[in-house]
Write an enzyme that holds these catalytic residues in place. Structure first.
Site, mmCIF file in Angstrom:
data_model
loop_
_atom_site.group_PDB
_atom_site.id
_atom_site.type_symbol
_atom_site.label_atom_id
_atom_site.label_comp_id
_atom_site.label_asym_id
_atom_site.label_seq_id
_atom_site.Cartn_x
_atom_site.Cartn_y
_atom_site.Cartn_z
ATOM 1 N N ASP A 1 0.832 -1.293 -0.109
ATOM 2 C CA ASP A 1 0.042 -0.103 0.086
ATOM 3 C C ASP A 1 0.864 1.217 -0.006
ATOM 4 O O ASP A 1 1.601 1.513 0.855
ATOM 5 C CB ASP A 1 -1.073 -0.004 1.350
ATOM 6 C CG ASP A 1 -1.887 1.401 1.290
ATOM 7 O OD1 ASP A 1 -3.040 1.001 0.613
ATOM 8 O OD2 ASP A 1 -1.499 2.044 1.648
ATOM 9 N N TYR B 1 3.071 9.667 -0.292
ATOM 10 C CA TYR B 1 4.115 9.250 0.245
ATOM 11 C C TYR B 1 5.602 9.460 -0.408
ATOM 12 O O TYR B 1 6.471 9.081 0.069
ATOM 13 C CB TYR B 1 4.121 7.621 0.495
ATOM 14 C CG TYR B 1 2.796 7.408 1.163
ATOM 15 C CD1 TYR B 1 1.806 8.306 1.876
ATOM 16 C CD2 TYR B 1 2.291 5.856 1.102
ATOM 17 C CE1 TYR B 1 0.760 8.094 2.409
ATOM 18 C CE2 TYR B 1 0.994 5.653 1.742
ATOM 19 C CZ TYR B 1 0.336 6.639 2.569
ATOM 20 O OH TYR B 1 -0.776 6.360 3.179
ATOM 21 N N LYS C 1 -2.618 5.808 -4.376
ATOM 22 C CA LYS C 1 -3.695 7.011 -4.153
ATOM 23 C C LYS C 1 -3.286 8.189 -4.556
ATOM 24 O O LYS C 1 -2.181 8.643 -4.601
ATOM 25 C CB LYS C 1 -4.024 7.167 -2.531
ATOM 26 C CG LYS C 1 -3.849 5.733 -1.975
ATOM 27 C CD LYS C 1 -3.943 5.875 -0.239
ATOM 28 C CE LYS C 1 -3.862 4.686 0.374
ATOM 29 N NZ LYS C 1 -2.464 4.691 0.810
ATOM 30 N N HIS D 1 -7.534 9.519 -2.191
ATOM 31 C CA HIS D 1 -6.713 9.591 -0.785
ATOM 32 C C HIS D 1 -7.528 10.009 0.286
ATOM 33 O O HIS D 1 -7.739 9.548 1.167
ATOM 34 C CB HIS D 1 -5.516 10.063 -0.844
ATOM 35 C CG HIS D 1 -4.529 9.601 0.104
ATOM 36 N ND1 HIS D 1 -3.034 9.566 -0.319
ATOM 37 C CD2 HIS D 1 -4.676 9.264 1.377
ATOM 38 C CE1 HIS D 1 -2.484 9.128 1.110
ATOM 39 N NE2 HIS D 1 -3.510 9.019 1.935
HETATM 40 P P1 NDP Z 1 0.612 1.300 11.786
HETATM 41 O O1 NDP Z 1 -0.511 1.286 12.611
HETATM 42 O O2 NDP Z 1 0.931 0.395 10.610
HETATM 43 O O3 NDP Z 1 1.814 1.446 12.936
HETATM 44 C C1 NDP Z 1 3.199 1.771 12.351
HETATM 45 C C2 NDP Z 1 4.050 1.827 13.676
HETATM 46 O O4 NDP Z 1 4.221 0.855 14.323
HETATM 47 C C3 NDP Z 1 5.664 2.330 13.200
HETATM 48 O O5 NDP Z 1 6.140 3.126 14.167
HETATM 49 C C4 NDP Z 1 6.189 0.854 13.349
HETATM 50 O O6 NDP Z 1 7.544 1.116 13.735
HETATM 51 C C5 NDP Z 1 5.459 0.322 14.706
HETATM 52 N N1 NDP Z 1 5.285 -1.169 14.637
HETATM 53 C C6 NDP Z 1 5.036 -1.894 13.501
HETATM 54 N N2 NDP Z 1 4.954 -3.216 13.933
HETATM 55 C C7 NDP Z 1 5.071 -3.285 15.166
HETATM 56 C C8 NDP Z 1 5.110 -4.152 15.913
HETATM 57 N N3 NDP Z 1 5.038 -5.484 15.579
HETATM 58 N N4 NDP Z 1 5.640 -4.103 17.237
HETATM 59 C C9 NDP Z 1 5.854 -2.799 17.873
HETATM 60 N N5 NDP Z 1 5.507 -1.750 17.000
HETATM 61 C C10 NDP Z 1 5.230 -2.015 15.441
HETATM 62 O O7 NDP Z 1 0.548 2.675 11.200
HETATM 63 P P2 NDP Z 1 0.483 3.547 9.740
HETATM 64 O O8 NDP Z 1 -0.007 4.778 9.633
HETATM 65 O O9 NDP Z 1 2.050 3.383 8.939
HETATM 66 O O10 NDP Z 1 -0.488 2.832 8.917
HETATM 67 C C11 NDP Z 1 -0.193 1.396 8.233
HETATM 68 C C12 NDP Z 1 -0.361 1.768 6.577
HETATM 69 O O11 NDP Z 1 -1.758 2.325 6.604
HETATM 70 C C13 NDP Z 1 0.347 3.005 6.099
HETATM 71 O O12 NDP Z 1 1.815 2.657 5.990
HETATM 72 C C14 NDP Z 1 -0.147 3.303 4.804
HETATM 73 O O13 NDP Z 1 -0.045 2.461 4.108
HETATM 74 C C15 NDP Z 1 -1.859 3.269 5.203
HETATM 75 N N6 NDP Z 1 -2.094 4.592 5.737
HETATM 76 C C16 NDP Z 1 -3.048 5.169 4.975
HETATM 77 C C17 NDP Z 1 -3.815 6.457 5.451
HETATM 78 C C18 NDP Z 1 -4.711 6.935 4.394
HETATM 79 O O14 NDP Z 1 -5.025 8.081 4.588
HETATM 80 N N7 NDP Z 1 -5.428 6.232 3.582
HETATM 81 C C19 NDP Z 1 -3.183 7.248 6.389
HETATM 82 C C20 NDP Z 1 -2.105 6.574 7.272
HETATM 83 C C21 NDP Z 1 -1.708 5.197 6.982
HETATM 84 P P3 NDP Z 1 8.969 0.776 13.037
HETATM 85 O O15 NDP Z 1 8.554 1.061 11.525
HETATM 86 O O16 NDP Z 1 9.948 1.714 13.637
HETATM 87 O O17 NDP Z 1 9.083 -0.798 12.883
#
Ligand code: NDP
Length: 288
Positions: A52, A57, A82, A115
């Site tokens: 995704d 991004y 998006k 988006h």
């Molecule tokens: P997430 O809920 O996926 O959380 C990501 C965070 O959690 C990062 O800081 C990561 O740290 C940490 N993390 C990941 N796995 C673990 C784990 N197993 N244990 C502990 N911490 C963990 O957040 P996102 O906001 O990134 O959402 C996921 C995806 O959703 C985005 O990447 C994007 O593709 C989409 N999205 C879409 C939006 C929209 O408006 N359509 C808005 C926001 C997101 P680290 O990377 O340091 O490991």
């Protein structure tokens, strides 16, 4: 590397246009463009087959590079992008979509989304934008099309004014924001719900209800929350830059939550107070 047996564990969700999407994928929001190919390569190696990304991004190139280099058929990797908030007008959206395909280096994208609805911009006219996405679907360059951050009233308007409903609606959804109205509307109208920030960017992982379930099951809090998402039928794509977490987040299909645990996590819902991102009704940010 034994890719196939691990990958087939991920269920597919049927979309309303006849296509299907792996229920678990990998999100690349906030991954630096220069790190994206490496992160996506890691995810593909673990077995993820859904990625995704988004124009905003600024890392579509890295996604395309990793997918093209990974040795898996293009047809076996589901890639979503998006539309940039700056490009809702039809002529701009057409140019932006062309740019997405060339950044990815693909002839088609599996799913392309609006988006944000941006109801306070563009005279509130996300309908023209949606009709423009239908052109990309009709010419085969977007296998599926959908929306993101659409509230119930936005979806109702598409239902009233357009012939085609979105295949998916991608919204903020996690234990502190169940987004119940949107989820129910999606379900009632054949729209698949994608949960963004499925672990609330980590905020929910220290919640005592979640850590107690995790301790009892011998799983991590992230696995418990992602499994809860899966059992609710949501499509998820957790983001991580940490290889061990990328692997951990993929290990969701050899355990189940009982209904009491599902109910206990549902009860963490804080409604609007649980929202971590912008409210779609007022969100009007355009990138620099
Ligand atoms: P997430 O809920 O996926 O959380 C990501 C965070 O959690 C990062 O800081 C990561 O740290 C940490 N993390 C990941 N796995 C673990 C784990 N197993 N244990 C502990 N911490 C963990 O957040 P996102 O906001 O990134 O959402 C996921 C995806 O959703 C985005 O990447 C994007 O593709 C989409 N999205 C879409 C939006 C929209 O408006 N359509 C808005 C926001 C997101 P680290 O990377 O340091 O490991």
């Amino acid at each position: 590397m034994n890719r196939v047996p691990r990958t087939v564990l991920v269920p597919s969700i049927a979309l309303n246009d006849g296509h299907a999407i792996p229920q678990l994928g990998f999100g690349v929001f906030q991954i630096d463009p220069e790190d994206t190919a490496e992160a996506v390569s890691e995810a593909l190696e673990v077995g993820y087959r859904q990625i995704d990304t988004a124009q905003m991004y600024r890392n579509e190139e890295g996604v395309g590079e990793a997918v093209r280099a990974c040795g898996v058929d293009r047809a076996d990797v589901f890639v979503t992008s998006k539309l940039d908030n700056r490009f809702h007008r039809p002529a701009d959206a057409r140019r932006a979509f062309d740019a997405t395909l060339s950044a990815l280096g693909f002839e088609y994208v599996d799913l392309f989304l609006i988006h944000w609805p941006l109801p306070t911009l563009y005279d509130g006219d996300f309908v023209s934008t949606w009709n423009t996405l239908q052109e990309f679907h009709q010419d085969g360059r977007a296998r599926s099309i959908g929306v993101s951050n659409f509230q119930v009233e936005h979806l109702r308007r598409l239902g009233a004014e357009c012939d085609v409903m979105p295949a998916v609606n991608q919204v903020e959804l996690h234990p502190y924001l169940l987004n119940r109205d949107v989820h129910a509307y999606d379900q009632a109208h054949g729209i698949a719900t994608q949960a963004w920030s499925p672990i609330a960017q980590g905020i929910v992982l220290g919640d005592p209800v979640i850590t107690a379930i995790a301790d009892r099951l011998g799983r991590s809090p992230a696995q418990v929350v992602l499994r809860w998402q899966i059992q609710h039928g949501n499509i998820v794509f957790p983001k991580s830059r940490t290889p061990a977490r990328i692997r951990e987040n993929f290990e969701l299909f050899d355990f189940q939550l009982g209904s009491r645990d599902v109910d206990a996590i549902d009860a963490l819902d804080r409604g609007e107070a649980g929202r971590t991102g912008p409210n779609p009704d007022t969100m009007a940010n355009l990138p620099d």
